[in-house]
Design a protein around this motif. Structure first.
Motif, PDB file in Angstrom:
ATOM      1  N   MET A   1       0.865  -1.201   0.000  1.00  0.00           N
ATOM      2  CA  MET A   1       0.000   0.000   0.000  1.00  0.00           C
ATOM      3  C   MET A   1       0.897   1.245   0.000  1.00  0.00           C
ATOM      4  SD  MET A   1      -3.129   0.892   2.539  1.00  0.00           S
ATOM      5  CE  MET A   1      -3.992  -0.614   2.114  1.00  0.00           C
ATOM      6  N   ASP A  59      -4.345  -5.230   5.424  1.00  0.00           N
ATOM      7  CA  ASP A  59      -2.926  -4.900   5.575  1.00  0.00           C
ATOM      8  C   ASP A  59      -2.717  -4.028   6.818  1.00  0.00           C
ATOM      9  OD1 ASP A  59      -0.238  -4.989   4.965  1.00  0.00           O
ATOM     10  OD2 ASP A  59      -0.311  -3.165   3.761  1.00  0.00           O
ATOM     11  N   HIS A  60      -3.365  -4.447   7.889  1.00  0.00           N
ATOM     12  CA  HIS A  60      -3.265  -3.718   9.153  1.00  0.00           C
ATOM     13  C   HIS A  60      -3.328  -4.747  10.281  1.00  0.00           C
ATOM     14  CE1 HIS A  60      -3.099  -0.066  11.371  1.00  0.00           C
ATOM     15  NE2 HIS A  60      -4.109  -0.443  12.128  1.00  0.00           N
ATOM     16  N   HIS A  61      -2.254  -4.813  11.065  1.00  0.00           N
ATOM     17  CA  HIS A  61      -2.067  -5.961  11.947  1.00  0.00           C
ATOM     18  C   HIS A  61      -2.023  -5.563  13.416  1.00  0.00           C
ATOM     19  CE1 HIS A  61      -0.526  -6.969   7.941  1.00  0.00           C
ATOM     20  NE2 HIS A  61      -1.029  -8.176   8.201  1.00  0.00           N
ATOM     21  N   THR A  76      -2.434   0.230  16.840  1.00  0.00           N
ATOM     22  CA  THR A  76      -1.855   1.517  16.506  1.00  0.00           C
ATOM     23  C   THR A  76      -1.315   1.393  15.093  1.00  0.00           C
ATOM     24  OG1 THR A  76      -0.430   3.314  17.291  1.00  0.00           O
ATOM     25  CG2 THR A  76       0.494   1.089  17.394  1.00  0.00           C
ATOM     26  N   THR A  77      -1.033   2.518  14.462  1.00  0.00           N
ATOM     27  CA  THR A  77      -0.590   2.477  13.070  1.00  0.00           C
ATOM     28  C   THR A  77       0.878   2.842  13.000  1.00  0.00           C
ATOM     29  OG1 THR A  77      -2.813   3.061  12.334  1.00  0.00           O
ATOM     30  CG2 THR A  77      -1.019   3.379  10.750  1.00  0.00           C
ATOM     31  N   HIS A  78       1.703   1.852  12.738  1.00  0.00           N
ATOM     32  CA  HIS A  78       3.159   2.083  12.732  1.00  0.00           C
ATOM     33  C   HIS A  78       3.530   3.108  11.661  1.00  0.00           C
ATOM     34  CE1 HIS A  78       2.588  -2.263  14.124  1.00  0.00           C
ATOM     35  NE2 HIS A  78       2.755  -1.524  15.200  1.00  0.00           N
ATOM     36  N   ASP A  79       2.872   3.013  10.521  1.00  0.00           N
ATOM     37  CA  ASP A  79       3.187   3.921   9.409  1.00  0.00           C
ATOM     38  C   ASP A  79       2.814   5.376   9.718  1.00  0.00           C
ATOM     39  OD1 ASP A  79       3.986   1.651   8.052  1.00  0.00           O
ATOM     40  OD2 ASP A  79       2.165   1.489   6.862  1.00  0.00           O
TER      41      ASP A  79
END
Ligand SMILES: C[C@H](O)[C@H](O)[C@H]1CNC2=NC(N)=NC(=O)C2=N1
Length: 99
Positions: A1, A59-61, A76-79
């Motif tokens: 993504m 695509d979110h883990h 949480t969103t690492h990106d």
């Protein structure tokens, strides 16, 4: 993504958490957490399998751990370096699985 993903504004975070009754805010991680207890390990692991499929699709883990019948989840969103709408979407999907 591809593309950047922005963290939620404070206003959006407060609003999202207000709607997510089962989730707590982890300020240190800028994350949301939920612990779910099942009847036994088999139920807990079946749930984790379903979440894993969702996570791959999105695509979110999750960051998570399991001890017998208990699953601790942190989103949480690492990106983005913190909470984003992806975490809110995943939390809602998880809530939908638990019923
Ligand atoms: C390359 C890939 O899109 C990224 O690493 C995805 C994978 N899963 C992810 N999961 C989570 N929780 N946060 C992310 O930023 C993230 N990014």
């Amino acid at each position: 993504m591809t593309g950047t993903i922005e963290p939620l504004s404070e206003e959006d975070r407060v609003e999202a958490l207000d709607a997510l009754d089962e989730w707590d805010y982890d300020e240190a991680r800028d994350a949301i957490t939920r612990t779910i207890t099942f009847a036994d390990f088999s139920e807990a692991f079946a749930f984790m399998t379903r979440v894993a499929l969702l996570a791959e699709k999105a695509d979110h883990h999750p960051e998570w751990s399991n001890v017998w019948n208990r699953v601790e989840i942190l989103l949480t969103t690492h990106d983005a370096g913190g909470l984003s709408h992806r975490d809110v979407d995943m939390a809602e999907a998880i809530d939908g699985l638990v019923g």
